[in-house]
Design a protein around this motif. Structure first.
Motif, PDB file in Angstrom:
ATOM      1  N   ARG A 187       0.808  -1.303   0.354  1.00 26.38           N
ATOM      2  CA  ARG A 187       0.092  -0.141   0.245  1.00 26.38           C
ATOM      3  C   ARG A 187       1.217   1.436   0.089  1.00 26.38           C
ATOM      4  NH1 ARG A 187      -4.601   1.485   4.599  1.00 26.38           N
ATOM      5  NH2 ARG A 187      -4.774   3.727   3.794  1.00 26.38           N
ATOM      6  N   GLU A 188       1.800   1.064   0.227  1.00 22.03           N
ATOM      7  CA  GLU A 188       2.744   1.955   0.663  1.00 22.03           C
ATOM      8  C   GLU A 188       3.795   2.307  -0.426  1.00 22.03           C
ATOM      9  OE1 GLU A 188       1.083   2.765   4.049  1.00 22.03           O
ATOM     10  OE2 GLU A 188       2.056   1.152   3.953  1.00 22.03           O
ATOM     11  N   THR A 189       4.689   1.666  -1.027  1.00 23.39           N
ATOM     12  CA  THR A 189       5.083   1.842  -2.582  1.00 23.39           C
ATOM     13  C   THR A 189       4.476   1.680  -3.784  1.00 23.39           C
ATOM     14  OG1 THR A 189       5.546  -0.163  -3.005  1.00 23.39           O
ATOM     15  CG2 THR A 189       6.869   1.108  -1.181  1.00 23.39           C
ATOM     16  N   GLY A 190       2.825   1.453  -3.788  1.00 24.00           N
ATOM     17  CA  GLY A 190       1.726   1.042  -4.807  1.00 24.00           C
ATOM     18  C   GLY A 190       2.480  -0.069  -5.944  1.00 24.00           C
ATOM     19  N   VAL A 191       3.992  -0.442  -5.341  1.00 21.29           N
ATOM     20  CA  VAL A 191       3.533  -1.898  -5.713  1.00 21.29           C
ATOM     21  C   VAL A 191       3.252  -3.405  -6.152  1.00 21.29           C
ATOM     22  CG1 VAL A 191       5.934  -3.755  -6.355  1.00 21.29           C
ATOM     23  CG2 VAL A 191       5.998  -1.438  -5.912  1.00 21.29           C
ATOM     24  N   SER A 192       2.785  -3.557  -6.740  1.00 25.40           N
ATOM     25  CA  SER A 192       1.970  -5.704  -6.772  1.00 25.40           C
ATOM     26  C   SER A 192       2.977  -6.065  -7.323  1.00 25.40           C
ATOM     27  CB  SER A 192       0.811  -5.035  -7.830  1.00 25.40           C
ATOM     28  OG  SER A 192       0.166  -4.569  -6.833  1.00 25.40           O
ATOM     29  N   LYS A 193       2.671  -7.176  -6.901  1.00 26.73           N
ATOM     30  CA  LYS A 193       3.773  -8.637  -7.469  1.00 26.73           C
ATOM     31  C   LYS A 193       2.808  -9.651  -7.324  1.00 26.73           C
ATOM     32  CE  LYS A 193       8.293  -6.663  -7.870  1.00 26.73           C
ATOM     33  NZ  LYS A 193       8.373  -6.396  -8.945  1.00 26.73           N
ATOM     34  N   VAL A 194       3.136 -10.386  -8.882  1.00 28.84           N
ATOM     35  CA  VAL A 194       2.293 -12.123  -8.527  1.00 28.84           C
ATOM     36  C   VAL A 194       3.281 -12.400  -8.395  1.00 28.84           C
ATOM     37  CG1 VAL A 194       2.760 -11.752 -11.245  1.00 28.84           C
ATOM     38  CG2 VAL A 194       1.048 -13.082  -9.562  1.00 28.84           C
TER      39      VAL A 194
ATOM     40  N   GLY B 185      -6.189 -11.429   3.559  1.00 28.65           N
ATOM     41  CA  GLY B 185      -5.224 -10.557   4.807  1.00 28.65           C
ATOM     42  C   GLY B 185      -3.702 -10.067   4.499  1.00 28.65           C
ATOM     43  N   GLU B 186      -3.536  -8.908   5.272  1.00 27.41           N
ATOM     44  CA  GLU B 186      -2.650  -8.235   5.644  1.00 27.41           C
ATOM     45  C   GLU B 186      -2.213  -8.701   5.930  1.00 27.41           C
ATOM     46  OE1 GLU B 186      -3.730  -4.460   7.624  1.00 27.41           O
ATOM     47  OE2 GLU B 186      -5.507  -5.564   6.385  1.00 27.41           O
ATOM     48  N   TYR B 187      -0.338  -7.889   5.950  1.00 27.89           N
ATOM     49  CA  TYR B 187       0.723  -8.364   6.930  1.00 27.89           C
ATOM     50  C   TYR B 187       1.210  -6.403   7.080  1.00 27.89           C
ATOM     51  CZ  TYR B 187       4.209  -9.297   3.251  1.00 27.89           C
ATOM     52  OH  TYR B 187       4.549  -9.490   2.082  1.00 27.89           O
ATOM     53  N   THR B 188       1.917  -6.047   8.170  1.00 32.90           N
ATOM     54  CA  THR B 188       2.809  -5.042   8.015  1.00 32.90           C
ATOM     55  C   THR B 188       4.964  -5.433   8.201  1.00 32.90           C
ATOM     56  OG1 THR B 188       0.924  -3.621   8.592  1.00 32.90           O
ATOM     57  CG2 THR B 188       2.771  -2.717   8.553  1.00 32.90           C
ATOM     58  N   ILE B 189       5.359  -4.997   7.446  1.00 24.08           N
ATOM     59  CA  ILE B 189       6.391  -4.937   7.648  1.00 24.08           C
ATOM     60  C   ILE B 189       6.703  -2.337   8.398  1.00 24.08           C
ATOM     61  CG2 ILE B 189       8.695  -4.382   7.282  1.00 24.08           C
ATOM     62  CD1 ILE B 189       8.651  -6.942   5.230  1.00 24.08           C
ATOM     63  N   SER B 190       7.650  -2.887   9.298  1.00 28.84           N
ATOM     64  CA  SER B 190       8.140  -1.391  10.283  1.00 28.84           C
ATOM     65  C   SER B 190       9.463  -0.876   9.544  1.00 28.84           C
ATOM     66  CB  SER B 190       8.188  -1.030  11.705  1.00 28.84           C
ATOM     67  OG  SER B 190       6.223  -2.085  12.415  1.00 28.84           O
TER      68      SER B 190
ATOM     69  N   GLY C 209      10.637  -2.998   0.989  1.00 26.51           N
ATOM     70  CA  GLY C 209      10.316  -1.253   1.625  1.00 26.51           C
ATOM     71  C   GLY C 209       9.289  -2.104   3.217  1.00 26.51           C
ATOM     72  N   ALA C 210       9.531  -0.636   3.766  1.00 25.81           N
ATOM     73  CA  ALA C 210       8.512  -0.697   4.757  1.00 25.81           C
ATOM     74  C   ALA C 210       7.020  -0.622   3.894  1.00 25.81           C
ATOM     75  CB  ALA C 210       8.760   0.581   5.679  1.00 25.81           C
ATOM     76  N   GLY C 211       5.862  -0.599   4.815  1.00 21.83           N
ATOM     77  CA  GLY C 211       4.153  -0.789   4.977  1.00 21.83           C
ATOM     78  C   GLY C 211       3.664  -1.691   4.842  1.00 21.83           C
ATOM     79  N   THR C 212       2.202  -1.349   5.084  1.00 17.70           N
ATOM     80  CA  THR C 212       1.207  -2.605   4.681  1.00 17.70           C
ATOM     81  C   THR C 212       1.040  -3.307   3.248  1.00 17.70           C
ATOM     82  OG1 THR C 212      -0.367  -1.200   6.599  1.00 17.70           O
ATOM     83  CG2 THR C 212      -0.977  -3.182   5.371  1.00 17.70           C
TER      84      THR C 212
END
Length: 213
Positions: A153-160, A208-213, A183-186
């Motif tokens: 969500r923070e960087t706007g990058v999607s990966k498959v 689900g989701e996860y976050t890296i600080s 990078g950091a973000g949810t």
């Protein structure tokens, strides 16, 4: 505008705001735009902001979009088919702040059975673990291939991530991987099924989701 009057049938060229030309053997007149609309109106800005977020969410997926959306409209690209669906999940406030319903965001649209919503995602010891619950498949041989999509969500990058696994039908399937985006973000994690011949897909299911600080 089709022209039927015989006195201009042999005419071509432009006069004032009208251009007379041939189109598929038919004489037509085309009007010129005299006044352009404001390209910076609020409505135009809203559209551009929505498209920018949508573009960021699909960045890097490329060929995946071609196999994850079943083409139902003749002459329409698969991304265009997808774009018609995703607009409703992105909103722009009066102050032109863009928000999105990430958990419902469709990375894939199709007719195969989707993954159950009870699937889970956890992040422990720098690894992501996704548990996919068993579900029935439309295909008799249950060979639907399981893909994961991760959106930062923070960087706007999607990966498959093509997991190499097929749809579980009797027992849960656990997949562990290192984060797909840097990078950091949810991150939001989605499960998508694609048929073995890559002609059909399931709807996206957020697990689900996860976050890296």
């Amino acid at each position: 505008m089709k022209i039927t009057s015989p006195w201009v049938w042999g005419a071509t060229g432009s006069a004032a705001d009208m251009t007379i030309t041939d189109w598929n053997g038919i004489k037509v007149g085309k009007g010129k735009i005299r006044r352009m609309t404001n390209p910076n109106s609020t409505a135009q800005q809203v559209t551009r902001k929505k498209r920018r977020l949508i573009g960021r969410m699909y960045e890097g997926l490329g060929a995946f979009v071609q196999v994850s959306v079943e083409k139902k409209v003749v002459g329409q690209s698969k991304f265009s088919q997808l774009l018609k669906q995703v607009n409703q999940f992105v909103t722009v406030a009066n102050n032109l702040v863009v928000t999105a319903t990430y958990t419902a965001f469709p990375y894939s649209i199709g007719t195969l059975d989707p993954a159950p919503a009870s699937d889970t995602t956890t992040y422990t010891n720098n690894n992501v673990t996704v548990e996919v619950a068993p579900s029935n498949a439309i295909t008799a041989d249950n060979t639907d291939e399981l893909y994961l999509v991760e959106f930062n969500r923070e960087t706007g990058v999607s990966k498959v991530y093509a997991t190499g696994q097929t749809r579980p039908t009797s027992a849960p399937l656990t997949i562990t991987y290192t984060p797909l985006t840097s990078g950091a973000g949810t991150r939001y994690v989605y499960v998508v099924y694609v048929s073995a011949n890559q002609t059909k897909s399931s709807n996206t299911t957020c697990v689900g989701e996860y976050t890296i600080s």
